[in-house]
Design a protein around this motif. Sequence first.
Motif, mmCIF file in Angstrom:
data_model
loop_
_atom_site.group_PDB
_atom_site.id
_atom_site.type_symbol
_atom_site.label_atom_id
_atom_site.label_comp_id
_atom_site.label_asym_id
_atom_site.label_seq_id
_atom_site.Cartn_x
_atom_site.Cartn_y
_atom_site.Cartn_z
ATOM 1 N N LYS A 20 0.856 -1.190 0.000
ATOM 2 C CA LYS A 20 0.000 0.000 0.000
ATOM 3 C C LYS A 20 0.883 1.228 0.000
ATOM 4 C CE LYS A 20 -3.636 2.318 2.684
ATOM 5 N NZ LYS A 20 -4.458 2.275 3.915
ATOM 6 N N ASN A 22 0.708 5.309 0.252
ATOM 7 C CA ASN A 22 -0.226 6.322 0.736
ATOM 8 C C ASN A 22 -0.160 7.631 -0.042
ATOM 9 O OD1 ASN A 22 -1.346 4.806 2.928
ATOM 10 N ND2 ASN A 22 0.556 5.128 4.040
ATOM 11 N N ALA A 65 -7.001 1.623 -6.649
ATOM 12 C CA ALA A 65 -7.057 2.802 -5.792
ATOM 13 C C ALA A 65 -8.489 3.294 -5.751
ATOM 14 C CB ALA A 65 -6.148 3.901 -6.323
ATOM 15 N N HIS A 75 -5.075 6.232 -1.951
ATOM 16 C CA HIS A 75 -3.994 5.272 -1.726
ATOM 17 C C HIS A 75 -3.946 4.219 -2.830
ATOM 18 C CE1 HIS A 75 -3.889 7.259 2.046
ATOM 19 N NE2 HIS A 75 -4.900 6.613 2.602
ATOM 20 N N GLN A 77 -2.911 0.356 -3.950
ATOM 21 C CA GLN A 77 -2.723 -0.942 -3.322
ATOM 22 C C GLN A 77 -2.592 -2.044 -4.358
ATOM 23 O OE1 GLN A 77 -5.171 -1.594 0.375
ATOM 24 N NE2 GLN A 77 -6.314 0.164 -0.373
ATOM 25 N N SER A 79 -2.533 -6.534 -4.103
ATOM 26 C CA SER A 79 -2.664 -7.658 -3.175
ATOM 27 C C SER A 79 -1.423 -8.543 -3.150
ATOM 28 C CB SER A 79 -3.890 -8.500 -3.538
ATOM 29 O OG SER A 79 -3.782 -8.977 -4.868
#
Lengths: 112, 114
Positions: A20, A22, A65, A75, A77, A79
């Motif tokens: 992640k 930010n 996002a 943010h 991201q 997986s």
Amino acid sequence: GDSVTQTEGLVTVTEGLPVKLNCTYQTTYLTIAFFWYVQYLNEAPQVLLKSSTDNKRTEHQGFHATLHKSSSSFHLQKSSAQLSDSALYYCALEGGSAKLIFGEGTKLTVSS
Amino acid sequence: DMKVTQMPRYLIKRMGENVLLECGQDMSHETMYWYRQDPGLGLQLIYISYDVDSNSEGDIPKGYRVSRKKREHFSLILDSAKTNQTSVYFCASSLSLFSNERLFFGHGTKLSVL
């Protein structure tokens, strides 16, 4: 004034684990669009994601996002990070007059 | 093939010398940009051009000027370069003022001012 903040200058993650990055912002514009740009080593920055709709998830190349205007965040991201994701990532805000305001950038390093 | 071309890719200059960075695009884009990239500061907008002879200051215009006499070319000029202008400079273009779907970036010019 308008600004974009990326709090982490460097993020290191192990291959296969989630990541992640930010991004928060401050803006006085009412209509805004957000971008994530990625810059691979010795390459030009290129767009990864774009969103202008509040609370809508945007996906591309395994990354996603969601723009949250309530928390002024966008943010990025994924997986399961891949070695090929290692790059410099920029969050950017476009509020008006075609001016894109970029954050400081986050260098993502994915290790095996 | 859509592209933004920057010349030169690498440049070394002495303090006080004049510097010309050139950028071309083959997409007939109206809007063009010059950014500089520094570690920890990200991409900072120097100038934006909305079309021929229609230029506007960005966030850090001091020490720079630009020229756009043809839609496809956008030049960045440093008159009497300073050591703190050592940076990587990126040119970019987008279709129009109202279409910021994406910026197309050049590969950058790494400028060292000694």
